[in-house]
Design a protein around this motif. Structure first.
Motif, PDB file in Angstrom:
ATOM      1  N   UNK A 136      42.639  29.568  50.220  1.00  0.00           N
ATOM      2  CA  UNK A 136      42.644  30.935  49.695  1.00  0.00           C
ATOM      3  C   UNK A 136      41.711  30.995  48.489  1.00  0.00           C
ATOM      4  N   UNK A 137      40.396  31.118  48.713  1.00  0.00           N
ATOM      5  CA  UNK A 137      39.458  31.189  47.582  1.00  0.00           C
ATOM      6  C   UNK A 137      39.397  32.602  47.006  1.00  0.00           C
ATOM      7  N   UNK A 138      39.671  32.729  45.713  1.00  0.00           N
ATOM      8  CA  UNK A 138      39.673  34.034  45.056  1.00  0.00           C
ATOM      9  C   UNK A 138      38.869  33.974  43.767  1.00  0.00           C
ATOM     10  N   UNK A 139      38.239  35.099  43.438  1.00  0.00           N
ATOM     11  CA  UNK A 139      37.520  35.209  42.174  1.00  0.00           C
ATOM     12  C   UNK A 139      37.606  36.655  41.714  1.00  0.00           C
ATOM     13  N   UNK A 140      38.195  36.859  40.535  1.00  0.00           N
ATOM     14  CA  UNK A 140      38.444  38.211  40.017  1.00  0.00           C
ATOM     15  C   UNK A 140      39.205  39.051  41.049  1.00  0.00           C
ATOM     16  N   UNK A 141      40.244  38.476  41.602  1.00  0.00           N
ATOM     17  CA  UNK A 141      41.041  39.137  42.632  1.00  0.00           C
ATOM     18  C   UNK A 141      42.528  39.086  42.292  1.00  0.00           C
ATOM     19  N   UNK A 142      42.856  39.295  41.029  1.00  0.00           N
ATOM     20  CA  UNK A 142      44.253  39.217  40.613  1.00  0.00           C
ATOM     21  C   UNK A 142      45.122  40.216  41.374  1.00  0.00           C
ATOM     22  N   UNK A 143      44.595  41.407  41.611  1.00  0.00           N
ATOM     23  CA  UNK A 143      45.396  42.426  42.279  1.00  0.00           C
ATOM     24  C   UNK A 143      45.676  42.095  43.735  1.00  0.00           C
ATOM     25  N   UNK A 144      44.876  41.222  44.325  1.00  0.00           N
ATOM     26  CA  UNK A 144      45.068  40.875  45.733  1.00  0.00           C
ATOM     27  C   UNK A 144      46.143  39.818  45.938  1.00  0.00           C
ATOM     28  N   UNK A 145      46.547  39.134  44.889  1.00  0.00           N
ATOM     29  CA  UNK A 145      47.454  37.995  45.036  1.00  0.00           C
ATOM     30  C   UNK A 145      48.793  38.341  45.687  1.00  0.00           C
ATOM     31  N   UNK A 157      29.616  39.880  44.395  1.00  0.00           N
ATOM     32  CA  UNK A 157      31.062  39.995  44.538  1.00  0.00           C
ATOM     33  C   UNK A 157      31.435  41.338  45.154  1.00  0.00           C
ATOM     34  N   UNK A 158      32.300  41.287  46.158  1.00  0.00           N
ATOM     35  CA  UNK A 158      32.856  42.497  46.760  1.00  0.00           C
ATOM     36  C   UNK A 158      34.182  42.825  46.094  1.00  0.00           C
ATOM     37  N   UNK A 159      34.340  44.049  45.644  1.00  0.00           N
ATOM     38  CA  UNK A 159      35.609  44.471  45.043  1.00  0.00           C
ATOM     39  C   UNK A 159      36.637  44.705  46.144  1.00  0.00           C
ATOM     40  N   UNK A 160      37.874  44.265  45.890  1.00  0.00           N
ATOM     41  CA  UNK A 160      38.963  44.424  46.846  1.00  0.00           C
ATOM     42  C   UNK A 160      40.085  45.254  46.226  1.00  0.00           C
ATOM     43  N   UNK A 161      41.002  45.664  47.063  1.00  0.00           N
ATOM     44  CA  UNK A 161      42.167  46.471  46.660  1.00  0.00           C
ATOM     45  C   UNK A 161      41.681  47.742  45.955  1.00  0.00           C
ATOM     46  N   UNK A 162      40.769  48.442  46.616  1.00  0.00           N
ATOM     47  CA  UNK A 162      40.222  49.675  46.045  1.00  0.00           C
ATOM     48  C   UNK A 162      40.626  50.898  46.860  1.00  0.00           C
ATOM     49  N   UNK A 163      41.160  50.698  48.052  1.00  0.00           N
ATOM     50  CA  UNK A 163      41.593  51.818  48.892  1.00  0.00           C
ATOM     51  C   UNK A 163      43.065  52.120  48.639  1.00  0.00           C
ATOM     52  N   UNK A 164      43.463  53.334  48.979  1.00  0.00           N
ATOM     53  CA  UNK A 164      44.876  53.707  48.834  1.00  0.00           C
ATOM     54  C   UNK A 164      45.761  52.811  49.695  1.00  0.00           C
ATOM     55  N   UNK A 165      45.324  52.510  50.918  1.00  0.00           N
ATOM     56  CA  UNK A 165      46.126  51.668  51.812  1.00  0.00           C
ATOM     57  C   UNK A 165      46.330  50.279  51.223  1.00  0.00           C
ATOM     58  N   UNK A 166      45.267  49.702  50.633  1.00  0.00           N
ATOM     59  CA  UNK A 166      45.383  48.367  50.054  1.00  0.00           C
ATOM     60  C   UNK A 166      46.299  48.367  48.838  1.00  0.00           C
ATOM     61  N   UNK A 167      46.192  49.404  47.993  1.00  0.00           N
ATOM     62  CA  UNK A 167      47.071  49.469  46.818  1.00  0.00           C
ATOM     63  C   UNK A 167      48.531  49.631  47.231  1.00  0.00           C
TER      64      UNK A 167
END
Length: 507
Positions: free
Chosen positions: A130-139, A484-494
């Motif tokens: 599980x490689x993550x970088x600046x993805x705290x919200x995805x955890x 870097x691709x930003x994640x957890x930016x859509x309403x569904x992901x949040x």
């Protein structure tokens, strides 16, 4: 400290030696840094994208440029006509090859995979990276997805791979208690700053017979590990990898997520199965690929200098005589819903495809020797075509605009009638076929409601071309830069993140 590659690397390509040296303390952090960053480049420099062009490729490119410039000086009109004809022919060939794949992919080779005929104790251990970088919200969402996987907990060797200079994600992982539930690996801030480099740190710490990567926003189907284990059961060692399908859980957010969903449906439901039927090299997706761990170590792991690392690895495995199969399981991701974010992601993919093609064209004879001429043509028209057709498409539109606005005598000199007709055919055929592909793409998934949006595919292809030209510029200026691709930016992901916090982490 200077490390001797001759003494280090023979141990690094044997997992048992790596495990033993890590366990007894003899495999130092310096050794691990060297193996993860420089192992492939030191042992097989022609397999690494550390440099965009080798000396031989650079000499060849300069020779071609010199010949073209001389021809332009001596025969300017004839040379321009020849370049135009050659470019148009390649464009049509790349599109026609995808048409062939679309026809071939109508009957899906990917058979339903049942659970392995093994008791839980006999199932192989699977290392999950599980490689993550600046993805705290995805955890929270990612950890919940790993927990839901239907596989014995003792057989899941989970490596949470974080960057040492990412305190926000590290703090969030500790707040959620993931440093106790998973094996948390901190990757030092050494160049290149890429996902494949981070994955190599996990590879050399893996305890599983199989190994898989999941990205920050991934939601694999619950039985995916069981299906992957079944795919390897009683199969020969030449099966090195199985690829799960990828698709999106938020296709209806906006226009770009709908087109992105159409594209992924086309790629994983039609084109990759067709390449598999052909026996051609398969450029793997960046996630949900299950490898035999020992085989992955033996072929050098991921190239830390390639920014589409699994596409490169898919071709490397094919050239070394290994096979890649597909499994009937899907990992759902968050579709990129912001245009600038989408272009950053796509330009990285395009740059990586250019790197991959140039690396594997250093010895084209080896592609022919192991995959045959069909495999060689697939590399030229599918892998290279992925970026070159996107670069060529705006040129075709520009030539058509020139045809509409130019002075007729000048037009007749630069575009004799056959060439003009050839250009128009390529433009119309290419764009109409792209529309056809996108309209058909969602049908296998029962998402026919999205087919209508396929009619807007030329606008989506224009965005792809913008990303391709950005990739070309970065290949010359920032070759190993990982956008870097930003994640957890859509309403569904949040919403999924909030649900995961409530279900798995809140008292």
């Amino acid at each position: 400290m200077t490390l001797d590659p001759e003494s280090l690397l023979p141990d690094c390509i044997d997992k048992n030696h790596v495990d033993a040296r890590l366990n007894d303390g003899h495999f130092s952090t310096h050794d691990l840094d060297y193996a993860a960053i420089s192992g492939l480049r030191a042992t097989h420099p022609n397999e690494s994208a550390y440099r965009l062009l080798t000396v031989t490729q650079l000499v060849f490119a300069l020779a071609c440029a010199t010949v073209i410039c001389a021809c332009l000086f001596l025969w300017p009109v004839g040379t321009l006509i020849a370049i135009n004809a050659g470019t148009t022919f390649y464009f049509i060939s790349a599109i026609a090859f995808r048409l062939y794949l679309l026809i071939l992919g109508r009957s899906d080779k990917v058979a339903a995979t049942s659970s392995p005929n093994l008791s839980p104790d006999a199932l192989p251990t699977i290392t999950i990276l599980l490689p993550l970088y600046h993805d705290a919200e995805a955890l929270p969402t990612l950890a919940g997805a790993i927990d839901r996987l239907d596989y014995p907990t003792a057989k899941k060797d989970v490596k949470l791979i974080l960057e040492a200079d990412d305190p926000e994600t590290i703090r969030e992982a500790k707040r959620l208690g993931l440093d106790h539930r998973f094996d948390m690996i901190l990757v030092p801030s050494l160049a290149p700053r890429t996902k494949p480099k981070a994955c190599n740190y996990g590879l050399y710490r893996a305890h599983g017979e199989l190994i898989v990567i999941y990205d920050a926003e991934d939601l694999p189907e619950r039985d995916q590990l069981l299906k992957a284990a079944a795919a390897f059961q009683n199969r020969d060692k030449k099966l090195a990898c199985v690829q799960a399908r990828l698709n999106y859980y938020n296709p209806d957010d906006n226009w770009i997520t709908r087109l992105f969903t159409l594209e992924y449906s086309l790629w994983f439901d039609w084109l990759l199965p067709a390449l598999s039927r052909l026996g051609a090299p398969i450029p793997l997706g960046g996630t949900s690929n299950f490898f035999r761990t020992q085989t992955l170590i033996e072929v050098g792991g991921w190239d830390p200098y390639n920014v589409t690392e699994d596409a490169d690895l898919g071709l490397r495995l094919a050239r070394l005589g290994y096979r890649v199969d597909l499994i009937d399981s899907t990992t759902f991701e968050e579709a990129n819903c912001q245009t600038n974010n989408w272009i950053r992601q796509r330009s990285r993919w395009m740059k990586g495809y250019l790197q991959t093609w140039l690396v594997h064209m250093r010895r084209p004879d080896r592609i022919v020797a192991t995959t045959g001429w069909r495999g060689f043509c697939a590399v030229q028209l599918f892998v290279a075509g992925n970026i070159f057709s996107a670069l060529i498409n705006p040129i075709m539109w520009s030539l058509s605009l020139f045809w509409l606005l130019a002075d007729p005598p000048l037009l007749s000199r630069l575009f004799p009638e056959p060439i003009l007709q050839f250009n128009l055919f390529a433009l119309i055929f290419g764009n109409l076929f792209f529309i056809l592909m996108m309209v058909m793409a969602p049908l296998k998934r029962g998402l026919g409601k999205l087919s209508l949006y396929g009619l807007t595919a030329p606008a989506y292809w224009l965005l792809t071309s913008i990303a391709a030209y950005k990739a070309l510029w970065q290949a010359m200026t920032r070759l190993h830069y990982w956008e870097k691709t930003d994640h957890i930016i859509s309403h569904a992901a949040r919403q999924k993140r909030d649900d995961a916090l409530n279900d798995h982490f809140e008292p």
